[in-house]
Design an enzyme around this catalytic site. Sequence first.
Site, PDB file in Angstrom:
ATOM      1  N   GLY A 235       0.826  -1.202   0.000  1.00 32.80           N
ATOM      2  CA  GLY A 235       0.000   0.000   0.000  1.00 32.80           C
ATOM      3  C   GLY A 235       0.856   1.245   0.000  1.00 32.80           C
ATOM      4  O   GLY A 235       2.068   1.197   0.182  1.00 32.80           O
ATOM      5  N   CYS A 236       0.195   2.392  -0.225  1.00 34.46           N
ATOM      6  CA  CYS A 236       0.923   3.647  -0.333  1.00 34.46           C
ATOM      7  C   CYS A 236       1.479   4.080   1.019  1.00 34.46           C
ATOM      8  O   CYS A 236       2.649   4.434   1.144  1.00 34.46           O
ATOM      9  CB  CYS A 236       0.027   4.726  -0.922  1.00 34.46           C
ATOM     10  SG  CYS A 236      -1.620   4.803  -0.191  1.00 34.46           S
TER      11      CYS A 236
END
Lengths: 347, 347, 347, 347
Positions: free
Chosen positions: A151-152
């Site tokens: 994920g970011c």
Amino acid sequence: MKKINAGIIGANGYTGLELMNILARHPLARVNTLVSVSNAGAHVCDMYPSLTTYRGRVFDALDTDAAAKANDVIFSCLPHSASAELCAEFVKRGVRVIDLSADFRYRDIDVYEKTYKVSHPAKEIAQTAVYGLPEIYRESIKTASVVGNPGCYTTCSILPVYPLIKERAVSADDIIIDAKSGTSGAGKKAETPGLFAEVNESFKAYAVAAHRHTSEIEEQLSIAHGDKVSLSFTPHLLPITRGILSTIYLKPSANIGRDDIHDIYSKYYGGEPFVVVEKNALPAINWVKHSNYIRIGFVLDKRVNRLIIISCLDNLIKGASGQAVQNMNIMFGIDETAGLTVQAEYL
Amino acid sequence: MKKINAGIIGANGYTGLELMNILARHPLARVNTLVSVSNAGAHVCDMYPSLTTYRGRVFDALDTDAAAKANDVIFSCLPHSASAELCAEFVKRGVRVIDLSADFRYRDIDVYEKTYKVSHPAKEIAQTAVYGLPEIYRESIKTASVVGNPGCYTTCSILPVYPLIKERAVSADDIIIDAKSGTSGAGKKAETPGLFAEVNESFKAYAVAAHRHTSEIEEQLSIAHGDKVSLSFTPHLLPITRGILSTIYLKPSANIGRDDIHDIYSKYYGGEPFVVVEKNALPAINWVKHSNYIRIGFVLDKRVNRLIIISCLDNLIKGASGQAVQNMNIMFGIDETAGLTVQAEYL
Amino acid sequence: MKKINAGIIGANGYTGLELMNILARHPLARVNTLVSVSNAGAHVCDMYPSLTTYRGRVFDALDTDAAAKANDVIFSCLPHSASAELCAEFVKRGVRVIDLSADFRYRDIDVYEKTYKVSHPAKEIAQTAVYGLPEIYRESIKTASVVGNPGCYTTCSILPVYPLIKERAVSADDIIIDAKSGTSGAGKKAETPGLFAEVNESFKAYAVAAHRHTSEIEEQLSIAHGDKVSLSFTPHLLPITRGILSTIYLKPSANIGRDDIHDIYSKYYGGEPFVVVEKNALPAINWVKHSNYIRIGFVLDKRVNRLIIISCLDNLIKGASGQAVQNMNIMFGIDETAGLTVQAEYL
Amino acid sequence: MKKINAGIIGANGYTGLELMNILARHPLARVNTLVSVSNAGAHVCDMYPSLTTYRGRVFDALDTDAAAKANDVIFSCLPHSASAELCAEFVKRGVRVIDLSADFRYRDIDVYEKTYKVSHPAKEIAQTAVYGLPEIYRESIKTASVVGNPGCYTTCSILPVYPLIKERAVSADDIIIDAKSGTSGAGKKAETPGLFAEVNESFKAYAVAAHRHTSEIEEQLSIAHGDKVSLSFTPHLLPITRGILSTIYLKPSANIGRDDIHDIYSKYYGGEPFVVVEKNALPAINWVKHSNYIRIGFVLDKRVNRLIIISCLDNLIKGASGQAVQNMNIMFGIDETAGLTVQAEYL
């Protein structure tokens, strides 16, 4: 050189948009399949007129067999759970998979199931999946059947902290990550809190002490530490479209100095094409926008004995689709930077 | 009832703008003097066309004697050091002063001089000044000759933490304040980093481990604690015009629960007109914009033993000009909320 | 293939930034000289950390002889008048010049002098200069010594109107151009009206009936018409960083239909790599941001007998530095799209 | 003095929010009823935490009888068609109505039905309704049972043009209105094109030659002219929350000078509390934000014989809820500016 045939499932969202954009300029990839279940038959350029190289192209309906035959690799941009279910089908058909959902990011499936409140639909495959952080798992990524693309928030959190934990340069039980993200991280779903008038000229924290990325960060840092790590992770919503900046507060170990930290980062990231560790500066979001870089700066505040790290990246590139292409490049043994050499856009 | 005659020195900046706006709707104040040294003679409405009630009015040149005779109170919006020098002149002439610079905010003048790297031009008066946080110093403000109006970051930091430190509900040696502010806090000075294209679609930390408001916050929390408090304060620049949101990380004392914290806040702020402590929510900047409120919410994260507080306010109102008018109201014995009853603007 | 050696004068501004960015990805250009008079000796990456490929590079001082020897082409990003003076030096030394100022854009030097209120410092050279709109002057650009690179507003105005005027499809004496531009068009100069707080959440017209680009647009449309054209041009300032959108109101000639207009655009722009004429849509700024495209859409409103054209482009790319590189490509006989193939960034 | 009892139907939208905010500071109004069909029972402050004076208040379910008994006036913020149907119920019960939808704005019901593609559900009442532009219809508003409150674009278009048409100072058959609006005008409906990432850093025209407000503007200007007026109206979406700015292009009649136009505006608006006609300036959106003012400036461009007018207002105040309260004040014979005296917020 033979091109890599790539398919994107869930191509109509923002990570799909960025994948289409990156792959269009990739010298060794060809986008064969562009599945959007909800928009099958619609023109790509009607949704994203910016994608001029896709003129005339329509979104495909989902045909798993056909997509498996036509592609060497599948990028899945589906929501968690639905993604694993479909990815399993591709794995069974011998197609390599890069999954942008959370489904293949966890080594401990129980933690995944508690975090996402679902039963994992493809546990066996999940156990063979590799966490798609090239800077840490490059060797395993090379041969992986399934890569769980991070994920970011997690990429922006793990990369700056992992080496320091691993090298015992900071305490593992006093970690605070105060993260701020642009709105594109929330995707394209039409909901009132995402409206311009609701986001603009405001700023807020959300999911405080309850964000799902916390357990993903903790699992990776626990691996670095060799023992369970717990931490505070506080996400905030910035009134900008792209980018994440994290301010990370750590307790430095005794006698650790500025140079020691630089040395550790050099050891881990000295040869990394997409990690920049600042000498004497702290990065800002306009240093990374539209690029695949993560940039890391820090201040060692002796007065209060804190190490303050600033890390930032573009949530849609190094935090999603750029990293996914970086993983593809590694999996297929080509230049890791192919398609990813664009500089950040300062303006 | 007799009106309070008020003068503003340095009226052309953003805090001056907000003072003019608030005082225009104040039922018991009259703006007699509007000094701008650099813009004397210019029409107020040529600079700020929004100030329709000031039509025809021009900025005055500085005439200390005349201003002293004409006004019961002077608001100084000058830069630090220059401000104290001029304020001293008004004090000598028996005019009460509310200074929005840092010059009269410190009990320990040495700390001020180290922080601002100047010699204080009015030390004796500074020793009699009262720190203008009504929620803590209301009684002393009533009779003060000079009020040192707190900074925006400081108000947003001190109010949520002070009672918890004072009541020993949290540790005094593990305080992290991660603060995010809109650009109006930097004022109206024309500098490249303040240009729209430089700020927009970006986000950055600045003055990390080195911001001048740190010592002001520490002094007040040390008073609460009864002993020296040191802390981490990290300011960031938000691409919005107004508002500050601070995310504050504290270590709760043993056995402190959610209700205890609510009880402490009730004890200190239960009767406060401009402090809202949220029951089950975390405030956002659009809950306070354009209003004199500070709003405080918190999450007690038992898992990692952290208390996470979110506080926010409008940096130009409760963080500057609104608080200054609140102080004026207290000093002159009128309704403390006069001129300050506007609700926040959600949009 | 031999690389084109290119120098940039005035490299520290926003058009310089974009030139550096484009040329870094250009397959056949090499940036040999990067002059910034005010920042000579400073590191490029200290000013623009996004320009990672320029790491270690410093801005050069101005040395006309050295720059002339080292480069095949000079891009001048200096202010008008200063630019012509320096460009003349390069022309004399046989170096080809692409000037981004207004100095070489006018066929009628008197109009230039009246518009810019200066005496032209290089009249003779100006008379040999070619107006750098490839879609109209490609043949002359090929052999030009000096190209006057058009302004951002002008490109966005001339390209949609020129063919219609030339083909007598619209009246030449009833033209209204209502243009809206992002702030980067104003450059990097530190002035109060450019501050974030002044621009953000506002919108205004400026230089109404008095903008300098008006005469440049009029000259080109007069050439198309064969007779003097006068028009209304109204620029506005958008609270965004990049992009221009123009809404253009024209009177269609009798019997002109939608298909006729499409036919004319096809005739002029059918083969153009960077002009997109929309079939059934009106373009928005996020269709062109960061790309070298101009996109044109229109509505023929029979009810009131108006043709309404919407054109948009990125003011820093097709409106400045991208067009400059397109001109360079033409001048040196290489693929006109080299370095300019990036798609627009929708987000 | 007896308070005016007011009810708001559809209070949960953005115009409802602004009505609640204005009425909270109104000295002579009391909000008795706050209907939200979709949110009945929900706390007002859970949706709009900024509305601190409504603490504890919940949205009411719709009970027409009860609302009719409890209130002197009903503000309807429902969508068109649904609004007229409900308003009719209140009119029958003798309650005065201010309708913010389009249902009671048209003198010619046929035009309404063609424009909105519905059959009008309350034609007879519609014929008695008064168009709620105080500057033109103040006398009729005083005694109206139903006021059709004008739209945001329409107020910003009609007020600057009406007097000039009426006085024959400009041609009635050459009118172009190029309008730009913030996003709050589109309301609170969750739709993808309204998301922050879709609106931010972009700008577009929409409903070109097809916007529904066109017929409303044309009807009013036709009344001024005494004959049918047709015009071009082009709306655009600004990436800001509030405000409209219109650039209006007119053909001045022969011998009309700058002073003539000022004289006409003085004659019509000299005594108006909420119309400001600029002497030597053009207004911007931050001159009117959060206020009930419309500001009008103009340039008479003799060179091309055009009159260019810039008008602007806050679409939620003078373009909706502020004007509605102004109408209420007129209908109930109290000071027309009650509740509406706040100055614009420049920042």
